[in-house]
Design an enzyme around this catalytic site. Structure first.
Site, PDB file in Angstrom:
ATOM      1  N   CYS A   1      37.446  42.195  42.536  1.00 16.14           N
ATOM      2  CA  CYS A   1      37.497  41.881  41.119  1.00 16.14           C
ATOM      3  C   CYS A   1      36.699  40.604  40.855  1.00 16.14           C
ATOM      4  O   CYS A   1      36.123  40.020  41.760  1.00 16.14           O
ATOM      5  CB  CYS A   1      38.937  41.685  40.677  1.00 16.14           C
ATOM      6  SG  CYS A   1      39.669  40.258  41.478  1.00 16.14           S
TER       7      CYS A   1
ATOM      8  N   CYS B   1      37.640  37.298  43.106  1.00 15.44           N
ATOM      9  CA  CYS B   1      37.154  37.080  44.465  1.00 15.44           C
ATOM     10  C   CYS B   1      35.636  37.049  44.487  1.00 15.44           C
ATOM     11  O   CYS B   1      35.030  36.411  45.338  1.00 15.44           O
ATOM     12  CB  CYS B   1      37.721  38.107  45.434  1.00 15.44           C
ATOM     13  SG  CYS B   1      37.328  39.802  45.083  1.00 15.44           S
TER      14      CYS B   1
END
Lengths: 95, 387
Positions: free
Chosen positions: A10, A13
């Site tokens: 996502c 990260c």
């Protein structure tokens, strides 16, 4: 030195990955930063949070985005997990 | 100058909110008169006018009074509660019933975002408490949270809000138990799980209780149906003491993190919600009410099923299901199918199921999805009969 960023892929990260890449470049570390988003790989390693920063196989930071200074500190002397700052998930509920 | 720019960039959503609120507050009558004017309506169209009416309604004081505190609470939950400690109860050593309870109700006390929910789910399933509890957690995460509860209660009535909340908790456990039963032969290997880093939180004990009770009180008083003068004065006093507590008890880092998280929630959710409100208002106008009401005005198994499937196919951003449901209600949808839709929309989406199926496989995903469909359909039907 082996630098890895693990996460669910996502935006949170991904931004950690970009930060680590930038820091590593600035510090002149020649190593590539590995970016792992395969959830099964995470499970294998027993990681139940996102994102995770691993240096030389050691988890240095889990479930949060550290500051840039922190990342640099981790790269110079990878220590065990410690939390300096206190931020929740940076995605705010929808990522 | 740069600092100002930075502050503007980070807090643009607040500026936008306040300025739009200001515009609406001052010029509402003029804009209404202009848009409501027949010749203007021919140009801008009746449906845009309807969308505008919806927006005004959502930017009015009573909605802001419940949503803004709710965003602050969500931000505080995310930064001032060490949810990692709670997750540890799901690592496998805890008694089963307690783990189920924590996994289901936990959603209310921990804000889990979708990027952490999947690794957590997979970790709990494979190396922690097992598939059942992991499923409960997966279900409860998006279905049960304070902002959803508050908005549903405020817009659709507290009876619907409370029933939605209770059924979500109940179903998260039920779906978990179903999964555990169906796949009871599979054994998981318990092992070490890496959760996120623990947070050190500076308010503990009595201070913590006072802090949270007062924070919740702002929300409760702000949404209570009492005389507005009393309400606003009490809220003002509460907000003032909360600010004092924040400055005396929390560390600078915690204050910053809380603020940042709250802004992030608002920036992520509010614009989408407002767009959703506008679109829902505008589109509803185009739906032929008679046909809609003739079919979905009834409470049958079929209409409940249709509502559930609609929730699964239509992929709305978080919270937008509330204004959609509101417009359905206006069009004459029966409360039964409405409840079925509200229950299924956050937990059942094709996109979500696709992601889950990559982790647990198609067979488990099908059982997971179909048990949700069956449970929510019948729940809506029964709710519709009793309502």
């Amino acid at each position: 030195m082996k630098i890895q960023v693990l996460g669910s892929g996502c935006s949170t990260c991904k931004s950690l990955y970009e930060m680590v890449q930038k820091s590593a470049k600035e510090m002149g570390t020649a190593d590539e930063v590995e970016y792992i988003t395969d959830i099964n790989k995470l499970v294998e390693e027993g990681i139940a949070t996102s994102p995770v920063l691993k240096i030389d196989g050691k988890i240095v930071c889990a479930g949060r985005i550290p500051s840039e200074d922190e990342i640099k500190e981790y790269i110079t002397k990878p220590s065990d997990k410690n939390s300096l700052t206190n931020q929740g998930c940076a995605c705010g509920g929808r990522c | 100058m740069n600092k100002l720019k930075k502050i503007l960039k980070q807090n643009w959503i607040l500026l936008l909110l306040f300025s739009s609120y200001f515009v609406i507050f001052i010029w509402q009558n003029q804009i209404d008169g202009y848009l409501g004017n027949e010749s203007t309506q021919k140009i801008v169209g009746e449906s845009i006018y309807q969308g505008w009416l919806g927006l005004v309604d959502y930017l009015s004081a009573h909605v802001l009074f419940c949503l803004i505190p709710a965003f602050f609470i969500a931000g505080a939950i995310n930064t001032l509660i060490d949810s990692q400690k709670i997750f540890k109860y799901l690592s496998g050593q805890t008694k089963k019933w307690l783990a189920y309870l924590i996994a289901s109700v936990g959603g209310f006390f921990m804000e889990v975002c979708s990027c952490t929910i999947l690794p957590l789910f997979a970790g709990i399933w494979k190396k922690g408490a097992g598939l059942g509890i992991a499923t409960t957690f997966l279900y409860a995460g998006p279905a049960i949270n304070i902002v959803t509860f508050i908005l549903t209660g405020q817009r659709l009535g507290w009876d619907l809000g409370i029933v939605r909340l209770i059924l979500s908790v109940l179903f998260s456990i039920l779906v978990g138990l179903i999964m555990e039963f169906v796949f009871r032969k599979e054994k998981n290997v318990q092992g070490d799980i890496v959760f996120g880093d623990e947070k050190k939180i500076s308010i503990q004990g009595r201070k913590r209780k006072i802090f949270w009770i007062s924070l919740l009180a702002i929300l409760l008083v702000g949404t209570a149906p009492i005389d507005s003068f009393i309400k606003y004065s009490v809220v003002a006093v509460l907000v003032f003491t909360q600010v004092l507590m924040t400055f005396f008890w929390l560390s600078k880092q915690e204050r910053k993190a809380w603020w940042k998280e709250t802004i992030k929630f608002t920036t992520d959710i509010f614009p989408l919600l407002l767009i959703g409100v506008f679109a829902a208002g505008a589109i509803t106008h185009l739906i032929p009410q008679e046909k809609f009401q003739k079919f979905l005005g009834q409470n049958t198994i079929l209409t409940n099923f249709v509502a559930v499937i609609f929730g699964a196919i239509a992929y709305f951003p978080a919270l937008v299901e509330v204004p959609i449901a509101e417009n359905f209600l206006k069009l004459g949808m029966h409360e039964g199918p409405l409840m079925a839709y509200l229950l299924s929309d956050p937990v059942l989406s094709l996109q979500g199921l696709l992601i889950i199926s990559k982790v647990i496989g198609i067979k488990k995903t099908l059982i997971y999805a179909s048990s949700i469909v069956v449970l929510t359909t019948f729940a809506g039907y029964i709710f519709g009969i009793l309502y």
